[in-house]
Design a protein around this motif. Structure first.
Motif, PDB file in Angstrom:
ATOM      1  N   ARG A  12       4.619   7.855  13.954  1.00  0.00           N
ATOM      2  CA  ARG A  12       4.121   7.948  12.469  1.00  0.00           C
ATOM      3  C   ARG A  12       5.054   7.622  11.411  1.00  0.00           C
ATOM      4  O   ARG A  12       5.752   8.520  10.676  1.00  0.00           O
ATOM      5  CB  ARG A  12       3.339   9.342  12.068  1.00  0.00           C
ATOM      6  N   PRO A  13       5.288   6.190  11.230  1.00  0.00           N
ATOM      7  CA  PRO A  13       6.415   5.808  10.266  1.00  0.00           C
ATOM      8  C   PRO A  13       6.191   6.139   8.751  1.00  0.00           C
ATOM      9  O   PRO A  13       7.038   6.421   8.019  1.00  0.00           O
ATOM     10  CB  PRO A  13       6.479   4.239  10.302  1.00  0.00           C
ATOM     11  N   SER A  14       4.990   6.339   8.371  1.00  0.00           N
ATOM     12  CA  SER A  14       4.611   6.885   7.026  1.00  0.00           C
ATOM     13  C   SER A  14       4.694   8.565   6.870  1.00  0.00           C
ATOM     14  O   SER A  14       4.815   8.877   5.601  1.00  0.00           O
ATOM     15  CB  SER A  14       2.986   6.379   6.745  1.00  0.00           C
ATOM     16  N   GLU A  15       5.029   9.445   7.984  1.00  0.00           N
ATOM     17  CA  GLU A  15       4.978  10.660   7.950  1.00  0.00           C
ATOM     18  C   GLU A  15       5.948  11.144   6.875  1.00  0.00           C
ATOM     19  O   GLU A  15       5.664  12.191   5.999  1.00  0.00           O
ATOM     20  CB  GLU A  15       4.995  11.356   9.193  1.00  0.00           C
ATOM     21  N   PRO A  16       7.209  10.889   6.890  1.00  0.00           N
ATOM     22  CA  PRO A  16       8.102  11.305   6.078  1.00  0.00           C
ATOM     23  C   PRO A  16       8.255  10.667   4.565  1.00  0.00           C
ATOM     24  O   PRO A  16       8.976  11.449   3.617  1.00  0.00           O
ATOM     25  CB  PRO A  16       9.764  10.896   6.705  1.00  0.00           C
ATOM     26  N   PHE A  17       7.322   9.949   4.301  1.00  0.00           N
ATOM     27  CA  PHE A  17       7.240   9.536   3.024  1.00  0.00           C
ATOM     28  C   PHE A  17       6.156   9.609   2.294  1.00  0.00           C
ATOM     29  O   PHE A  17       5.415   8.926   1.563  1.00  0.00           O
ATOM     30  CB  PHE A  17       7.464   8.005   2.869  1.00  0.00           C
ATOM     31  N   LEU A  18       5.302  10.609   2.783  1.00  0.00           N
ATOM     32  CA  LEU A  18       3.729  10.815   2.364  1.00  0.00           C
ATOM     33  C   LEU A  18       3.732  11.314   1.086  1.00  0.00           C
ATOM     34  O   LEU A  18       2.790  10.605   0.194  1.00  0.00           O
ATOM     35  CB  LEU A  18       3.224  11.905   3.428  1.00  0.00           C
ATOM     36  N   THR A  19       4.399  12.207   0.525  1.00  0.00           N
ATOM     37  CA  THR A  19       4.363  12.666  -0.908  1.00  0.00           C
ATOM     38  C   THR A  19       4.709  11.641  -1.637  1.00  0.00           C
ATOM     39  O   THR A  19       3.965  11.327  -2.717  1.00  0.00           O
ATOM     40  CB  THR A  19       5.284  13.911  -1.063  1.00  0.00           C
ATOM     41  N   ALA A  20       5.747  10.712  -1.416  1.00  0.00           N
ATOM     42  CA  ALA A  20       6.290   9.499  -2.306  1.00  0.00           C
ATOM     43  C   ALA A  20       5.001   8.658  -2.513  1.00  0.00           C
ATOM     44  O   ALA A  20       4.834   7.922  -3.532  1.00  0.00           O
ATOM     45  CB  ALA A  20       7.507   8.909  -1.609  1.00  0.00           C
ATOM     46  N   TYR A  21       4.496   8.478  -1.343  1.00  0.00           N
ATOM     47  CA  TYR A  21       3.237   7.349  -1.232  1.00  0.00           C
ATOM     48  C   TYR A  21       2.128   7.839  -2.082  1.00  0.00           C
ATOM     49  O   TYR A  21       1.618   7.050  -2.854  1.00  0.00           O
ATOM     50  CB  TYR A  21       2.805   7.010   0.238  1.00  0.00           C
ATOM     51  N   LEU A  22       1.858   9.123  -1.784  1.00  0.00           N
ATOM     52  CA  LEU A  22       0.516   9.747  -2.670  1.00  0.00           C
ATOM     53  C   LEU A  22       1.109   9.604  -4.307  1.00  0.00           C
ATOM     54  O   LEU A  22       0.122   9.443  -4.973  1.00  0.00           O
ATOM     55  CB  LEU A  22       0.345  11.157  -2.424  1.00  0.00           C
ATOM     56  N   MET A  23       2.242   9.948  -4.573  1.00  0.00           N
ATOM     57  CA  MET A  23       2.568  10.023  -5.919  1.00  0.00           C
ATOM     58  C   MET A  23       2.914   8.473  -6.413  1.00  0.00           C
ATOM     59  O   MET A  23       3.298   8.472  -7.719  1.00  0.00           O
ATOM     60  CB  MET A  23       3.726  10.931  -6.172  1.00  0.00           C
ATOM     61  N   GLY A  24       2.930   7.512  -5.501  1.00  0.00           N
ATOM     62  CA  GLY A  24       3.430   6.166  -6.181  1.00  0.00           C
ATOM     63  C   GLY A  24       2.306   5.469  -6.654  1.00  0.00           C
ATOM     64  O   GLY A  24       0.981   5.976  -6.836  1.00  0.00           O
ATOM     65  N   PRO A  25       2.603   4.060  -6.912  1.00  0.00           N
ATOM     66  CA  PRO A  25       1.524   3.110  -7.413  1.00  0.00           C
ATOM     67  C   PRO A  25       0.128   2.909  -6.560  1.00  0.00           C
ATOM     68  O   PRO A  25      -0.690   2.749  -7.185  1.00  0.00           O
ATOM     69  CB  PRO A  25       2.220   2.017  -7.647  1.00  0.00           C
ATOM     70  N   ASP A  26       0.469   3.319  -5.392  1.00  0.00           N
ATOM     71  CA  ASP A  26      -0.443   3.122  -4.421  1.00  0.00           C
ATOM     72  C   ASP A  26      -1.655   4.045  -4.606  1.00  0.00           C
ATOM     73  O   ASP A  26      -2.975   3.687  -4.371  1.00  0.00           O
ATOM     74  CB  ASP A  26      -0.178   2.739  -2.973  1.00  0.00           C
ATOM     75  N   LYS A  27      -1.502   5.149  -4.630  1.00  0.00           N
ATOM     76  CA  LYS A  27      -2.443   6.378  -5.106  1.00  0.00           C
ATOM     77  C   LYS A  27      -2.450   6.830  -6.565  1.00  0.00           C
ATOM     78  O   LYS A  27      -3.385   7.506  -6.909  1.00  0.00           O
ATOM     79  CB  LYS A  27      -2.276   7.434  -4.022  1.00  0.00           C
ATOM     80  N   ASN A  28      -1.209   6.907  -7.172  1.00  0.00           N
ATOM     81  CA  ASN A  28      -0.946   7.328  -8.418  1.00  0.00           C
ATOM     82  C   ASN A  28      -1.827   8.670  -8.673  1.00  0.00           C
ATOM     83  O   ASN A  28      -2.294   8.963  -9.841  1.00  0.00           O
ATOM     84  CB  ASN A  28      -1.966   6.223  -9.392  1.00  0.00           C
ATOM     85  N   LEU A  29      -1.267   9.499  -7.921  1.00  0.00           N
ATOM     86  CA  LEU A  29      -1.649  11.116  -8.094  1.00  0.00           C
ATOM     87  C   LEU A  29      -0.472  11.650  -8.709  1.00  0.00           C
ATOM     88  O   LEU A  29       0.579  11.222  -8.513  1.00  0.00           O
ATOM     89  CB  LEU A  29      -2.088  11.662  -6.614  1.00  0.00           C
ATOM     90  N   THR A  30      -0.814  13.006  -9.363  1.00  0.00           N
ATOM     91  CA  THR A  30       0.076  13.668 -10.060  1.00  0.00           C
ATOM     92  C   THR A  30       0.896  14.689  -8.918  1.00  0.00           C
ATOM     93  O   THR A  30       0.131  14.737  -7.947  1.00  0.00           O
ATOM     94  CB  THR A  30      -0.255  14.237 -11.314  1.00  0.00           C
TER      95      THR A  30
ATOM     96  N   PRO B 129      13.616  11.063  -7.430  1.00  0.00           N
ATOM     97  CA  PRO B 129      12.390  10.236  -7.277  1.00  0.00           C
ATOM     98  C   PRO B 129      12.512   9.145  -6.818  1.00  0.00           C
ATOM     99  O   PRO B 129      13.568   8.482  -6.764  1.00  0.00           O
ATOM    100  CB  PRO B 129      12.063  10.205  -8.997  1.00  0.00           C
ATOM    101  N   SER B 130      11.479   8.788  -5.755  1.00  0.00           N
ATOM    102  CA  SER B 130      11.507   7.505  -5.032  1.00  0.00           C
ATOM    103  C   SER B 130      11.298   6.474  -5.839  1.00  0.00           C
ATOM    104  O   SER B 130      11.760   5.176  -5.542  1.00  0.00           O
ATOM    105  CB  SER B 130      10.374   7.704  -3.827  1.00  0.00           C
ATOM    106  N   SER B 131      10.652   6.786  -7.020  1.00  0.00           N
ATOM    107  CA  SER B 131      10.497   5.395  -7.920  1.00  0.00           C
ATOM    108  C   SER B 131      11.968   5.195  -8.509  1.00  0.00           C
ATOM    109  O   SER B 131      11.936   3.911  -9.100  1.00  0.00           O
ATOM    110  CB  SER B 131       9.669   5.801  -9.236  1.00  0.00           C
ATOM    111  N   GLU B 132      12.983   5.886  -8.640  1.00  0.00           N
ATOM    112  CA  GLU B 132      14.141   5.468  -9.136  1.00  0.00           C
ATOM    113  C   GLU B 132      15.413   5.399  -8.093  1.00  0.00           C
ATOM    114  O   GLU B 132      16.430   4.728  -8.392  1.00  0.00           O
ATOM    115  CB  GLU B 132      14.658   6.680 -10.125  1.00  0.00           C
ATOM    116  N   TYR B 133      15.258   5.931  -7.000  1.00  0.00           N
ATOM    117  CA  TYR B 133      16.580   6.018  -6.176  1.00  0.00           C
ATOM    118  C   TYR B 133      15.832   5.646  -4.994  1.00  0.00           C
ATOM    119  O   TYR B 133      14.720   5.906  -4.351  1.00  0.00           O
ATOM    120  CB  TYR B 133      16.926   7.298  -6.019  1.00  0.00           C
ATOM    121  N   ASP B 134      16.908   5.161  -3.836  1.00  0.00           N
ATOM    122  CA  ASP B 134      16.601   5.086  -2.306  1.00  0.00           C
ATOM    123  C   ASP B 134      16.486   6.358  -1.695  1.00  0.00           C
ATOM    124  O   ASP B 134      17.143   7.339  -2.091  1.00  0.00           O
ATOM    125  CB  ASP B 134      17.480   4.459  -1.661  1.00  0.00           C
TER     126      ASP B 134
END
Length: 463
Positions: free
Chosen positions: A20-38, A289-294
């Motif tokens: 599951r390549p997405s597993e370590p980045f689930l929170t960043a994905y949900l809070m990012g522009p793709d899902k835009n959740l708080t 934050p993943s939006s600002e840093y690697d």
């Protein structure tokens, strides 16, 4: 071939379902522009649904796995994974993500069928070898998924949604192997072997332990005797008979003090462990934050998985007299886990947070492996599944209460930093409990030794 074919199918399924390549980045994905959740929606309204679903489904799936003879539940799990990641890729909105967490809870509860299946189709002499193969490949799949996700993100610079599509593709491949597994003709409770046939131990303990990432197979030689309930009527059993059997075995198992002590630590620590793992990504996102840093969550998960596996392997070689010093070791290492959680939240450094997480996870892997062996050594019946199932259920019940009070918006809805202070204090309380138990045990043993010494001269004079 009767051993090779189902083992290959299970290994293929275990590899791709855990890749599951997405597993370590689930929170960043949900809070990012793709899902835009708080952050509040993700932490307080979405993630708790997994905890509640897992708790609600665990016992029904446990019974359904035995009644349906494993394979249908494996197919159900494969379907649940596909639905979960398809929704993660395409669905939008809070309600959709909550429904996604329900399907993931269903998939998690269905893990009971994975390892228990093999015990119904191979001979006991092959249990250890086949279990090692299956567990090794699931570990490899988990580590490879985390590493590949990190490399795709940092080297290939793909978007997070592409990692979700890669995970969905892996789940789609994993969908096919369970369909080709042979259908077992017996199970532990509902479909028993004909009378006069040699009894083979078919249990779910490995699957339940696997949820908490413990990768050490149980030793079948630890079973000494079988309770009367497990030797009753042959053939199919009805639901009331199965419940009576489980109740009788439950009362028989938990009469032992050492088993009860290790089970208590299992349930308490697993509750806190699940909470830390569930919300660690959200804490990392808060600190960096993943939006600002690697971000390097994939490397951290890969390292923690591999070190956890190494700790599990080393657990059986530690020169510790667990019957004497077990409680004090649990005190010291539970205190270390509390310190790791507090370091994660207090110092504000993502690197210290990462390092503390790795140490926390490896320490838990070490102790849960020891707990597994200690519990198994105190069982006098082939009811590993029941004991580990009860321990896991109690852990989930405690986790649900903790989630409801601390995390859920219906409760206190504390912010992330305060939550982790609570988790650190929780492990400190566990540590204090076992410090008290260890000191009481030492005092009792010294008192017993003094009584023996005081009686020795009198016995000598009398002779």
């Amino acid at each position: 071939m009767s051993l090779l074919y189902p083992t290959l199918c299970l290994c293929a399924y275990g590899l791709f379902s855990n890749l599951r390549p997405s597993e370590p980045f689930l929170t960043a994905y949900l809070m990012g522009p793709d899902k835009n959740l708080t952050e509040a929606q993700v932490v307080s309204e979405i993630y708790p649904i997994w905890t509640y679903s897992y708790l609600a489904l665990l016992f029904p799936i446990f019974l359904a796995t035995d009644y349906l003879c494993y394979k249908p539940v494996l197919v159900l799990q494969a379907i649940s994974f596909v639905v979960t990641y398809a929704m993660l890729a395409k669905a939008q909105g809070l309600r959709a993500m909550q429904l996604l967490e329900f399907f993931f809870g269903l998939a998690t509860a269905s893990e009971v069928a994975y390892f228990s299946y093999i015990y119904s189709v191979v001979e006991p002499a092959h249990y250890r070898r086949v279990t090692a193969y299956c567990r090794s490949v699931t570990l490899f799949g988990s580590a490879a998924g985390s590493l590949s996700g990190q490399l795709l993100l940092t080297v290939a610079e793909v978007r997070l949604v592409h990692l979700v599509w890669a995970t969905l593709a892996s789940a789609a491949v994993a969908f096919f192997p369970p369909w080709f597994l042979p259908m077992p003709k017996r199970s532990l409770f509902f479909h028993k072997k004909p009378e006069g046939a040699p009894e083979r131990q078919c249990d779910y303990s490995s699957a339940l332990i696997d949820k908490v990432d413990n990768k050490v197979p149980l030793d079948n030689q630890d079973v000494a005797t079988v309770s009367p309930s497990s030797e009753e009527t042959n053939g199919s059993c009805g639901f009331p008979e199965v419940l009576k059997m489980l109740l009788a075995d439950f009362l028989h198992c938990y009469r032992r003090g050492p088993l009860l002590a290790w089970s208590l630590w299992w349930a308490l620590a697993t509750c806190g462990y699940f909470q830390v793992l569930n919300y660690a990504q959200a804490l990392w996102e808060k600190i960096r934050p993943s939006s600002e840093y690697d971000i390097y969550n994939g490397y951290v998960e890969t390292l923690s998985t591999l070190l956890g596996a190494l700790a599990a392997l080393l657990a059986g070689h530690l020169p510790v007299r667990w019957t004497v010093w077990g409680e004090l070791v649990l005190w010291a290492l539970s205190l270390l886990m509390a310190a790791c959680v507090l370091v994660m939240v207090t110092l504000g450094s993502i690197w210290l947070c990462y390092g503390s997480y790795v140490l926390f996870k490896a320490t838990y892997m070490l102790l849960i492996t020891v707990a597994t062996y200690q519990i198994a050594s105190n069982l006098d019946m082939p009811r590993y599944a029941l004991v580990f199932g009860v321990n896991t259920f109690v852990a989930l019940l405690l986790q649900s209460l903790l989630t409801l009070v601390v995390v859920d918006s219906a409760g206190l809805g504390l912010d992330l930093f305060t939550q982790f202070y609570v988790y650190g204090g929780y492990f400190a309380v566990i540590s204090a409990v076992f410090l008290f138990a260890g000191l009481c045990k030492i005092a009792t043993r010294q008192h017993s030794d003094q009584e023996v010494l005081s009686r020795s001269p009198a016995d000598t004079d009398g002779t």
